[in-house]
Design an enzyme around this catalytic site. Structure first.
Site, PDB file in Angstrom:
ATOM      1  N   LYS A   1      24.327  55.443   7.763  1.00  0.00           N
ATOM      2  CA  LYS A   1      23.219  54.485   7.920  1.00  0.00           C
ATOM      3  C   LYS A   1      22.701  54.489   9.352  1.00  0.00           C
ATOM      4  CE  LYS A   1      24.244  49.924   8.469  1.00  0.00           C
ATOM      5  NZ  LYS A   1      23.664  49.329   9.688  1.00  0.00           N
ATOM      6  N   ASN A   2      23.628  54.375  10.315  1.00  0.00           N
ATOM      7  CA  ASN A   2      23.194  54.187  11.703  1.00  0.00           C
ATOM      8  C   ASN A   2      22.728  55.471  12.384  1.00  0.00           C
ATOM      9  OD1 ASN A   2      23.591  51.509  11.389  1.00  0.00           O
ATOM     10  ND2 ASN A   2      25.511  51.401  12.535  1.00  0.00           N
TER      11      ASN A   2
ATOM     12  N   ARG B   1      22.587  39.422  20.506  1.00  0.00           N
ATOM     13  CA  ARG B   1      22.009  40.760  20.411  1.00  0.00           C
ATOM     14  C   ARG B   1      20.692  40.931  21.177  1.00  0.00           C
ATOM     15  NH1 ARG B   1      23.223  43.243  14.665  1.00  0.00           N
ATOM     16  NH2 ARG B   1      23.216  45.110  15.933  1.00  0.00           N
TER      17      ARG B   1
HETATM   18  N1  EPU Z   1      23.393  44.570  24.763  1.00  0.00           N
HETATM   19  C1  EPU Z   1      22.866  43.949  25.870  1.00  0.00           C
HETATM   20  N2  EPU Z   1      21.547  44.173  26.165  1.00  0.00           N
HETATM   21  C2  EPU Z   1      20.766  45.011  25.441  1.00  0.00           C
HETATM   22  C3  EPU Z   1      21.327  45.641  24.320  1.00  0.00           C
HETATM   23  C4  EPU Z   1      22.651  45.400  23.999  1.00  0.00           C
HETATM   24  O1  EPU Z   1      23.533  43.196  26.565  1.00  0.00           O
HETATM   25  O2  EPU Z   1      19.589  45.156  25.781  1.00  0.00           O
HETATM   26  C5  EPU Z   1      24.814  44.325  24.430  1.00  0.00           C
HETATM   27  C6  EPU Z   1      24.988  43.612  23.089  1.00  0.00           C
HETATM   28  O3  EPU Z   1      24.860  42.230  23.209  1.00  0.00           O
HETATM   29  C7  EPU Z   1      26.387  44.047  22.695  1.00  0.00           C
HETATM   30  C8  EPU Z   1      26.486  45.467  23.264  1.00  0.00           C
HETATM   31  O4  EPU Z   1      25.437  45.571  24.218  1.00  0.00           O
HETATM   32  O5  EPU Z   1      27.323  43.241  23.351  1.00  0.00           O
HETATM   33  C9  EPU Z   1      26.369  46.578  22.272  1.00  0.00           C
HETATM   34  O6  EPU Z   1      25.236  46.350  21.446  1.00  0.00           O
HETATM   35  P1  EPU Z   1      24.332  47.564  20.956  1.00  0.00           P
HETATM   36  O7  EPU Z   1      22.973  47.411  21.537  1.00  0.00           O
HETATM   37  O8  EPU Z   1      25.045  48.842  21.207  1.00  0.00           O
HETATM   38  O9  EPU Z   1      24.240  47.304  19.397  1.00  0.00           O
HETATM   39  P2  EPU Z   1      23.024  47.700  18.487  1.00  0.00           P
HETATM   40  O10 EPU Z   1      22.412  48.933  19.006  1.00  0.00           O
HETATM   41  O11 EPU Z   1      22.168  46.519  18.246  1.00  0.00           O
HETATM   42  C10 EPU Z   1      24.369  49.279  16.878  1.00  0.00           C
HETATM   43  C11 EPU Z   1      24.636  49.358  15.404  1.00  0.00           C
HETATM   44  C12 EPU Z   1      25.575  48.221  14.998  1.00  0.00           C
HETATM   45  C13 EPU Z   1      26.876  48.372  15.798  1.00  0.00           C
HETATM   46  C14 EPU Z   1      26.571  48.384  17.300  1.00  0.00           C
HETATM   47  C15 EPU Z   1      27.787  48.637  18.168  1.00  0.00           C
HETATM   48  C16 EPU Z   1      22.645  50.375  14.512  1.00  0.00           C
HETATM   49  C17 EPU Z   1      21.399  50.227  13.714  1.00  0.00           C
HETATM   50  N3  EPU Z   1      23.374  49.271  14.674  1.00  0.00           N
HETATM   51  O12 EPU Z   1      23.766  48.002  17.110  1.00  0.00           O
HETATM   52  O13 EPU Z   1      25.849  48.385  13.621  1.00  0.00           O
HETATM   53  O14 EPU Z   1      27.739  47.304  15.509  1.00  0.00           O
HETATM   54  O15 EPU Z   1      25.599  49.400  17.599  1.00  0.00           O
HETATM   55  O16 EPU Z   1      28.372  49.829  17.851  1.00  0.00           O
HETATM   56  O17 EPU Z   1      22.977  51.465  14.976  1.00  0.00           O
HETATM   57  C18 EPU Z   1      26.510  47.691  11.466  1.00  0.00           C
HETATM   58  O18 EPU Z   1      26.261  48.831  11.056  1.00  0.00           O
HETATM   59  O19 EPU Z   1      27.134  46.835  10.771  1.00  0.00           O
HETATM   60  C19 EPU Z   1      26.093  47.300  12.814  1.00  0.00           C
HETATM   61  C20 EPU Z   1      25.991  46.029  13.203  1.00  0.00           C
END
Ligand code: EPU
Length: 418
Positions: A22-23, A121
């Site tokens: 998915k991701n 997030r």
């Molecule tokens: N963060 C910041 N600032 C930002 C962006 C992120 O502080 O601008 C912090 C977040 O608060 C968090 C950390 O960085 O503490 C990591 O978040 P990240 O941005 O990496 O998460 P994401 O990109 O929103 C993706 C996956 C998630 C998975 C996370 C962590 C996708 C579509 N989603 O989310 O997947 O948990 O990375 O690996 O790729 C799931 O599939 O169930 C899911 C939630």
């Protein structure tokens, strides 16, 4: 609303075919916006989240046709460079269209995602990186307005390694003028998969999957045929299904090299795991209590935390699970407690004392991975577990009841009123 009924206590045995990730599929679909040519994508999983993104891409101008074993997608013209709140609120990953839209047409209007069940997030790092590349960004009435006649290569440092943030910047930089570097980039394998896809389209990206990525911008991208990588979180979830039921599952079409932390942690809990070329054989044995902590890749993924919590609930001792990525990803604990689990949560830590057995109860899913954790608990609980709000599950696990039924589980979906 649909619900799932599971009869616990059956050791699962047989083969499971792991679906596309998915991701990885989500950013790759978003990246098709960067070119006007035809893309053929294989191994795109059939999931709620993927359908949501495909429908949004169609609104933006994509023509999508589903073939037997691939999906054809072409965005000849961008008809509409917006992703309004009605889309972003259903799925935060729709934010992935921001970078490609801006790079392709110089302007994008995407609703700012709010928090969700697992945390606040934020996305300020996505926006900071785009600003470094010359974008003018304003936020008004909850909408991000981004403009840049032509994005320029830039040196970007991410304070926190964000997965979708790294992907957004990599996609935008692919069509920028000059070279972009991303330091402290997220290293998740899905980022490497997106880069492979973009490179198949003619992008010049080096180092994706490490914390230092270099992108030499090109003037245009072509179409490509590409097969999405297997889903390491789905594979990890089935691995724990074998562990928790003391079963024997052969997971086909997975990539063990991307799953080292999950494999090693599962081995420490007592399962035997045989690594094959594109497969894993998992033999569930004892369930020992082990501590674990979620970390960015190559650490143990936060997306496996809830499933390990279910396993630790029936372990032979006490364990501590520490969640370091998201601030409120313990929603499943209260539901597991309803099934007899002994779990105490304090801040980032959950203290679990293994119990000899769980007992079935009506429970509710709160997010995608929490749903997977409840399914695992249901597979070993005494009696019939009823899980509600399973639409979360359908967002991220392809044909999960069928796959579980095929390996012996007694699981049934009961259709409810909308
Ligand atoms: N963060 C910041 N600032 C930002 C962006 C992120 O502080 O601008 C912090 C977040 O608060 C968090 C950390 O960085 O503490 C990591 O978040 P990240 O941005 O990496 O998460 P994401 O990109 O929103 C993706 C996956 C998630 C998975 C996370 C962590 C996708 C579509 N989603 O989310 O997947 O948990 O990375 O690996 O790729 C799931 O599939 O169930 C899911 C939630």
């Amino acid at each position: 609303m649909d619900k799932i009924l599971i009869q616990g206590g059956i050791a699962l045995a047989g083969e499971v075919h792991i679906s596309g990730a998915k991701n990885a599929a989500l950013p790759i679909l978003a990246a098709t916006l960067l070119s006007s040519e035809i893309h053929r994508l294989k191994n795109v999983p059939r999931l709620g989240d993927i359908t949501t993104l495909k429908r949004l891409l169609e609104k933006i101008g994509a023509e999508i046709s589903e073939k037997d074993d691939y999906c054809e997608i072409q965005v000849k013209h961008i008809k509409n460079n917006e992703a309004p709140y009605s889309w972003v609120k259903t799925m935060r990953a729709t934010i992935l269209v921001l970078g490609p839209l801006l790079a392709r047409c110089g302007e994008a209007h995407v609703s700012l995602p709010g928090g969700c069940a697992i945390g606040a997030r934020p996305i300020q790092l996505h926006l900071m990186g785009l600003e470094k590349m010359g974008a003018e960004i304003t936020i008004e009435h909850g909408i991000i307005h981004a403009k840049a006649a032509k994005l320029k290569g830039a040196a970007i440092y991410l304070e926190t390694p964000t997965v979708t943030g790294t992907e957004t910047l990599m996609m935008a930089a692919a069509l920028a003028e000059g070279t972009t570097t991303i330091e402290n980039a997220a290293c998740e394998p899905e980022i490497g998969d997106l880069a492979h896809f973009l490179n198949h389209c003619g992008a010049q990206i080096i180092g994706a999957g490490t914390d230092h990525i270099v992108i030499n911008g090109v003037s245009a991208l072509s179409g490509a045929s590409y097969e999405v990588m297997p889903d390491r979180i789905e594979a990890g979830t089935f691995m724990l299904a074998a562990a928790i039921t003391k079963g024997d599952l052969h997971l086909k079409n997975c990539r063990p090299a991307d799953m080292i932390s999950i494999i090693e942690k599962c081995r420490t809990t007592g399962s035997e795991i045989r690594v094959e070329k594109d497969a894993l054989r998992v033999l569930g044995k004892e369930i020992h209590a082990v501590d674990l902590k979620t970390l960015p890749y190559p650490g143990l993924p936060t997306d496996m935390q809830a499933q390990f919590m279910a396993l630790m609930s029936v372990s032979d001792g006490a364990s501590v699970i520490t969640e370091t990525i998201f601030e409120s990803r313990f929603n499943h604990c209260a539901e597991l407690r309803r099934m007899g689990a002994d779990i105490r949560v304090e801040g980032k830590h959950a203290m679990i004392k293994g119990v000899p057995r769980l007992s079935a109860a009506p429970i509710m899913a709160s997010d995608l991975r929490a749903s997977a954790s409840l399914i695992l608990a249901g597979l070993v609980a005494e009696g019939e577990t009823e899980i509600r709000r399973i639409y979360h599950l359908d967002r991220g696990y392809e044909a999960i009841e069928q796959k579980l039924t095929d390996v012996g589980a007694v699981i049934q979906r009961v259709k409810g009123k909308a």
